[in-house]
Design a protein around this motif. Structure first.
Motif, PDB file in Angstrom:
ATOM      1  N   PHE A 114      -8.402  -2.997  12.618  1.00 38.80           N
ATOM      2  CA  PHE A 114      -8.772  -4.073  11.679  1.00 38.80           C
ATOM      3  C   PHE A 114      -9.853  -3.547  10.737  1.00 38.80           C
ATOM      4  O   PHE A 114     -10.391  -2.454  10.937  1.00 38.80           O
ATOM      5  CB  PHE A 114      -9.268  -5.304  12.455  1.00 38.80           C
ATOM      6  N   GLY A 115     -10.186  -4.333   9.707  1.00 41.22           N
ATOM      7  CA  GLY A 115     -11.197  -3.940   8.731  1.00 41.22           C
ATOM      8  C   GLY A 115     -10.596  -3.885   7.338  1.00 41.22           C
ATOM      9  O   GLY A 115      -9.590  -4.535   7.020  1.00 41.22           O
ATOM     10  N   GLU A 116     -11.235  -3.113   6.452  1.00 42.34           N
ATOM     11  CA  GLU A 116     -10.765  -2.939   5.080  1.00 42.34           C
ATOM     12  C   GLU A 116      -9.599  -1.961   5.082  1.00 42.34           C
ATOM     13  O   GLU A 116      -9.770  -0.750   4.926  1.00 42.34           O
ATOM     14  CB  GLU A 116     -11.908  -2.426   4.195  1.00 42.34           C
ATOM     15  N   LEU A 117      -8.411  -2.474   5.310  1.00 42.12           N
ATOM     16  CA  LEU A 117      -7.229  -1.629   5.384  1.00 42.12           C
ATOM     17  C   LEU A 117      -6.591  -1.487   4.000  1.00 42.12           C
ATOM     18  O   LEU A 117      -6.950  -2.184   3.046  1.00 42.12           O
ATOM     19  CB  LEU A 117      -6.233  -2.226   6.383  1.00 42.12           C
ATOM     20  N   ALA A 118      -5.625  -0.596   3.934  1.00 46.92           N
ATOM     21  CA  ALA A 118      -4.987  -0.288   2.641  1.00 46.92           C
ATOM     22  C   ALA A 118      -4.202  -1.486   2.115  1.00 46.92           C
ATOM     23  O   ALA A 118      -3.650  -2.283   2.869  1.00 46.92           O
ATOM     24  CB  ALA A 118      -4.065   0.916   2.808  1.00 46.92           C
ATOM     25  N   GLN A 119      -4.197  -1.603   0.800  1.00 52.19           N
ATOM     26  CA  GLN A 119      -3.384  -2.624   0.134  1.00 52.19           C
ATOM     27  C   GLN A 119      -2.149  -1.944  -0.431  1.00 52.19           C
ATOM     28  O   GLN A 119      -2.244  -0.996  -1.222  1.00 52.19           O
ATOM     29  CB  GLN A 119      -4.161  -3.327  -0.988  1.00 52.19           C
ATOM     30  N   THR A 120      -0.995  -2.394   0.019  1.00 52.61           N
ATOM     31  CA  THR A 120       0.266  -1.776  -0.396  1.00 52.61           C
ATOM     32  C   THR A 120       0.920  -2.626  -1.477  1.00 52.61           C
ATOM     33  O   THR A 120       0.448  -3.707  -1.838  1.00 52.61           O
ATOM     34  CB  THR A 120       1.210  -1.651   0.805  1.00 52.61           C
ATOM     35  N   ALA A 121       2.022  -2.115  -1.962  1.00 56.24           N
ATOM     36  CA  ALA A 121       2.774  -2.873  -2.971  1.00 56.24           C
ATOM     37  C   ALA A 121       3.300  -4.182  -2.410  1.00 56.24           C
ATOM     38  O   ALA A 121       3.542  -5.145  -3.143  1.00 56.24           O
ATOM     39  CB  ALA A 121       3.927  -2.025  -3.506  1.00 56.24           C
ATOM     40  N   ALA A 122       3.458  -4.225  -1.088  1.00 52.30           N
ATOM     41  CA  ALA A 122       3.946  -5.454  -0.462  1.00 52.30           C
ATOM     42  C   ALA A 122       2.827  -6.449  -0.212  1.00 52.30           C
ATOM     43  O   ALA A 122       3.082  -7.600   0.114  1.00 52.30           O
ATOM     44  CB  ALA A 122       4.639  -5.126   0.854  1.00 52.30           C
ATOM     45  N   GLY A 123       1.558  -6.004  -0.329  1.00 51.42           N
ATOM     46  CA  GLY A 123       0.446  -6.900  -0.084  1.00 51.42           C
ATOM     47  C   GLY A 123      -0.648  -6.238   0.737  1.00 51.42           C
ATOM     48  O   GLY A 123      -0.546  -5.078   1.168  1.00 51.42           O
ATOM     49  N   GLN A 124      -1.754  -6.964   0.966  1.00 51.29           N
ATOM     50  CA  GLN A 124      -2.902  -6.467   1.714  1.00 51.29           C
ATOM     51  C   GLN A 124      -2.559  -6.424   3.209  1.00 51.29           C
ATOM     52  O   GLN A 124      -2.053  -7.390   3.787  1.00 51.29           O
ATOM     53  CB  GLN A 124      -4.101  -7.385   1.493  1.00 51.29           C
ATOM     54  N   VAL A 125      -2.872  -5.277   3.861  1.00 52.48           N
ATOM     55  CA  VAL A 125      -2.685  -5.146   5.304  1.00 52.48           C
ATOM     56  C   VAL A 125      -3.888  -5.760   6.009  1.00 52.48           C
ATOM     57  O   VAL A 125      -5.022  -5.332   5.800  1.00 52.48           O
ATOM     58  CB  VAL A 125      -2.517  -3.671   5.718  1.00 52.48           C
ATOM     59  N   ASP A 126      -3.652  -6.801   6.807  1.00 53.08           N
ATOM     60  CA  ASP A 126      -4.744  -7.472   7.512  1.00 53.08           C
ATOM     61  C   ASP A 126      -5.157  -6.717   8.780  1.00 53.08           C
ATOM     62  O   ASP A 126      -6.339  -6.535   9.057  1.00 53.08           O
ATOM     63  CB  ASP A 126      -4.325  -8.899   7.890  1.00 53.08           C
ATOM     64  N   TYR A 127      -4.201  -6.298   9.580  1.00 50.59           N
ATOM     65  CA  TYR A 127      -4.504  -5.584  10.831  1.00 50.59           C
ATOM     66  C   TYR A 127      -3.256  -4.820  11.263  1.00 50.59           C
ATOM     67  O   TYR A 127      -2.142  -5.075  10.768  1.00 50.59           O
ATOM     68  CB  TYR A 127      -4.947  -6.542  11.945  1.00 50.59           C
ATOM     69  N   ILE A 128      -3.445  -3.890  12.158  1.00 48.14           N
ATOM     70  CA  ILE A 128      -2.342  -3.089  12.712  1.00 48.14           C
ATOM     71  C   ILE A 128      -2.483  -3.089  14.231  1.00 48.14           C
ATOM     72  O   ILE A 128      -3.564  -2.810  14.771  1.00 48.14           O
ATOM     73  CB  ILE A 128      -2.358  -1.639  12.182  1.00 48.14           C
ATOM     74  N   VAL A 129      -1.428  -3.404  14.924  1.00 50.68           N
ATOM     75  CA  VAL A 129      -1.401  -3.315  16.384  1.00 50.68           C
ATOM     76  C   VAL A 129      -0.364  -2.276  16.771  1.00 50.68           C
ATOM     77  O   VAL A 129       0.633  -2.066  16.052  1.00 50.68           O
ATOM     78  CB  VAL A 129      -1.079  -4.676  17.041  1.00 50.68           C
ATOM     79  N   GLY A 130      -0.607  -1.628  17.882  1.00 55.00           N
ATOM     80  CA  GLY A 130       0.308  -0.578  18.322  1.00 55.00           C
ATOM     81  C   GLY A 130       0.228  -0.336  19.815  1.00 55.00           C
ATOM     82  O   GLY A 130      -0.693  -0.793  20.502  1.00 55.00           O
ATOM     83  N   VAL A 131       1.187   0.371  20.327  1.00 55.84           N
ATOM     84  CA  VAL A 131       1.226   0.771  21.738  1.00 55.84           C
ATOM     85  C   VAL A 131       1.762   2.199  21.797  1.00 55.84           C
ATOM     86  O   VAL A 131       2.676   2.561  21.041  1.00 55.84           O
ATOM     87  CB  VAL A 131       2.095  -0.199  22.569  1.00 55.84           C
ATOM     88  N   GLN A 132       1.165   3.010  22.663  1.00 54.14           N
ATOM     89  CA  GLN A 132       1.542   4.416  22.810  1.00 54.14           C
ATOM     90  C   GLN A 132       1.751   4.734  24.285  1.00 54.14           C
ATOM     91  O   GLN A 132       1.050   4.214  25.149  1.00 54.14           O
ATOM     92  CB  GLN A 132       0.474   5.340  22.229  1.00 54.14           C
ATOM     93  N   GLN A 133       2.710   5.582  24.565  1.00 55.13           N
ATOM     94  CA  GLN A 133       3.006   5.995  25.934  1.00 55.13           C
ATOM     95  C   GLN A 133       3.129   7.513  25.985  1.00 55.13           C
ATOM     96  O   GLN A 133       3.882   8.114  25.209  1.00 55.13           O
ATOM     97  CB  GLN A 133       4.302   5.356  26.436  1.00 55.13           C
ATOM     98  N   SER A 134       2.366   8.125  26.892  1.00 57.82           N
ATOM     99  CA  SER A 134       2.454   9.568  27.094  1.00 57.82           C
ATOM    100  C   SER A 134       3.578   9.874  28.083  1.00 57.82           C
ATOM    101  O   SER A 134       3.716   9.199  29.113  1.00 57.82           O
ATOM    102  CB  SER A 134       1.127  10.110  27.639  1.00 57.82           C
ATOM    103  N   LEU A 135       4.389  10.868  27.775  1.00 62.05           N
ATOM    104  CA  LEU A 135       5.533  11.248  28.600  1.00 62.05           C
ATOM    105  C   LEU A 135       5.402  12.720  28.980  1.00 62.05           C
ATOM    106  O   LEU A 135       5.517  13.592  28.110  1.00 62.05           O
ATOM    107  CB  LEU A 135       6.846  11.015  27.848  1.00 62.05           C
ATOM    108  N   PRO A 136       5.142  13.039  30.244  1.00 63.30           N
ATOM    109  CA  PRO A 136       5.068  14.443  30.645  1.00 63.30           C
ATOM    110  C   PRO A 136       6.394  15.150  30.412  1.00 63.30           C
ATOM    111  O   PRO A 136       7.456  14.521  30.315  1.00 63.30           O
ATOM    112  CB  PRO A 136       4.717  14.374  32.135  1.00 63.30           C
ATOM    113  N   PHE A 137       6.343  16.465  30.347  1.00 64.48           N
ATOM    114  CA  PHE A 137       7.540  17.274  30.153  1.00 64.48           C
ATOM    115  C   PHE A 137       8.543  16.964  31.267  1.00 64.48           C
ATOM    116  O   PHE A 137       8.154  16.778  32.421  1.00 64.48           O
ATOM    117  CB  PHE A 137       7.182  18.762  30.159  1.00 64.48           C
ATOM    118  N   PRO A 138       9.842  16.876  30.952  1.00 65.51           N
ATOM    119  CA  PRO A 138      10.833  16.518  31.979  1.00 65.51           C
ATOM    120  C   PRO A 138      10.730  17.419  33.215  1.00 65.51           C
ATOM    121  O   PRO A 138      10.691  18.641  33.116  1.00 65.51           O
ATOM    122  CB  PRO A 138      12.170  16.726  31.242  1.00 65.51           C
TER     123      PRO A 138
END
Length: 391
Positions: A114-138
């Protein structure tokens, strides 16, 4: 932004994270379905019941003491209550809990930007949420699980060794206690006989038919018997205290005993017995399991050189209005794929060397365990060195 509520987006993110976490926590080997390990555990269960001795809590030693079976009652009491065996059982169960830990994926990571995020052609980005998962080598998780399972196998063999050691100690303590009582009975009979002789000699001394020297010799014999009886009683007390420690009970006035039994000289071929003992000795089996564990550790160390992967998902909430006339408030959805770079190889080299040194150490322990077994059989086969037959 088409979805004005940020709460719904954050809830969706947390739901995705919880779902990934739940999938990672599931362990297909949680039921201990590994075939090789199950067979080994089943074999040990048939012989010594390693993980559960199957005895009632605090066995009554006073029961089942008819004949030579008395020693079995003491052994059952030790297997039921001996703290060393209980500690070995708990160690097996403790190491068993490492298997699902080794097989589990790392926890996923949820992010909120959150914070002063980039403003794109589609509009101002208010916030970004995400999830990440680490996967060990098979194959990495499988290798970690194999290493954890092999540690359980080694602990099971170690518990078998504890059971054998406690069983042997119980036999030696019981027969030492029983032998001391029988020896005291014989010595007291001899003392009673010498006391009668002393009375007779004293009567003869009074009438002049014997000398004071004869009376003195008998007195010395009686005193020597008294000292011998006292020494045997100390040995009896030591054996009684050992039985109390092994069976985890207070020292009683006297231990229940079975019927009279006599030693019989065992007949066996020492060389054949050595070969059988080296194959079935739990100490040898434990050392061999350690060799296998370090071999799996070496394979895991080599696999750790492979890169790990990372996958992620991001959602950016875009405001409906913006500086550009084309702003439409379409939200942003993006994915992330990453890979680790195993650049610093010193720790991987050290891990491989450690595993190789461990294999060398365990191979030496296998040889040492085999030598100890051979020596113990030689001791049992030689009464002059062992001091008598083995229980």
């Amino acid at each position: 932004m088409k979805y004005p509520s940020s709460y719904s987006a954050l809830s969706a993110l947390l739901f995705v994270g919880a779902s990934l976490s739940g999938c990672a926590a599931h362990d297909p080997f949680e039921d201990w379905s590994d075939v090789g390990l199950a067979e080994r555990v089943e074999q040990m269960s048939r012989s010594d019941k390693p993980t559960d001795v199957g005895l009632p809590l605090h066995t009554d030693i006073g029961d089942g003491l008819a004949g030579v079976g008395a020693i079995d009652t003491y052994i059952a009491a030790a297997l039921s209550d001996n703290p060393d065996i209980k500690a070995a059982q708990q160690r097996v169960e403790r190491l068993r809990e490492r298997i699902p830990q080794a097989k589990a994926l790392p926890d996923p990571m949820a992010t909120f930007t959150f914070g002063e995020l980039a403003q794109t052609a589609a509009g101002q980005v208010d916030y970004i949420v995400g999830v990440q998962q680490s996967l060990p080598f098979p194959g990495t998780l499988d290798a970690r699980g194999e290493l954890a399972r092999q540690e359980v196998v080694a602990a099971l063999h170690a518990m078998r060794a504890v059971v054998d050691e406690v069983t042997g100690d119980v036999r030696r303590a019981y027969w030492s206690y029983d032998g001391a009582i029988r020896e005291i009975e014989v010595l007291e009979e001899s003392r009673s006989l010498l006391t009668q002789i002393d009375s007779a000699v004293s009567a003869r001394v009074r009438v002049g038919n014997a000398s004071q020297a004869d009376l003195l010799r008998i007195s010395r014999e009686i005193a020597a018997l008294e000292n011998q009886i006292a020494e045997v009683r100390r040995r009896q007390q030591t054996a009684s205290a050992m039985l109390a420690r092994l069976t985890s009970r207070p020292v009683p006035e006297s231990w229940p005993r079975g019927e009279d039994s006599r030693w019989q000289k065992p007949g066996f071929d020492a060389d054949s017995l050595k070969r059988l003992a080296e194959q079935g000795s739990p100490k040898v089996a434990e050392a061999q399991a350690r060799v296998q564990a370090f071999h799996r550790q070496y394979k895991l160390a080599r696999r750790d050189r492979k890169p790990d992967f990372m996958v992620g998902f991001q959602y950016g909430a875009v405001r409906a209005g913006g500086l550009a006339p084309s702003a439409n408030g379409d939200d942003q959805i993006a994915g992330t794929v990453g890979v680790s770079i195993p650049l610093w190889t010193d720790r991987y080299d050290a891990a491989e060397r450690e595993a190789l040194r461990g294999m060398g150490e365990s191979l030496a322990q296998v040889r040492a365990a085999q030598d100890r077994v051979a020596y113990q059989i030689d001791e049992a086969a030689c009464p002059d060195r062992s001091g008598g037959p083995v229980a």
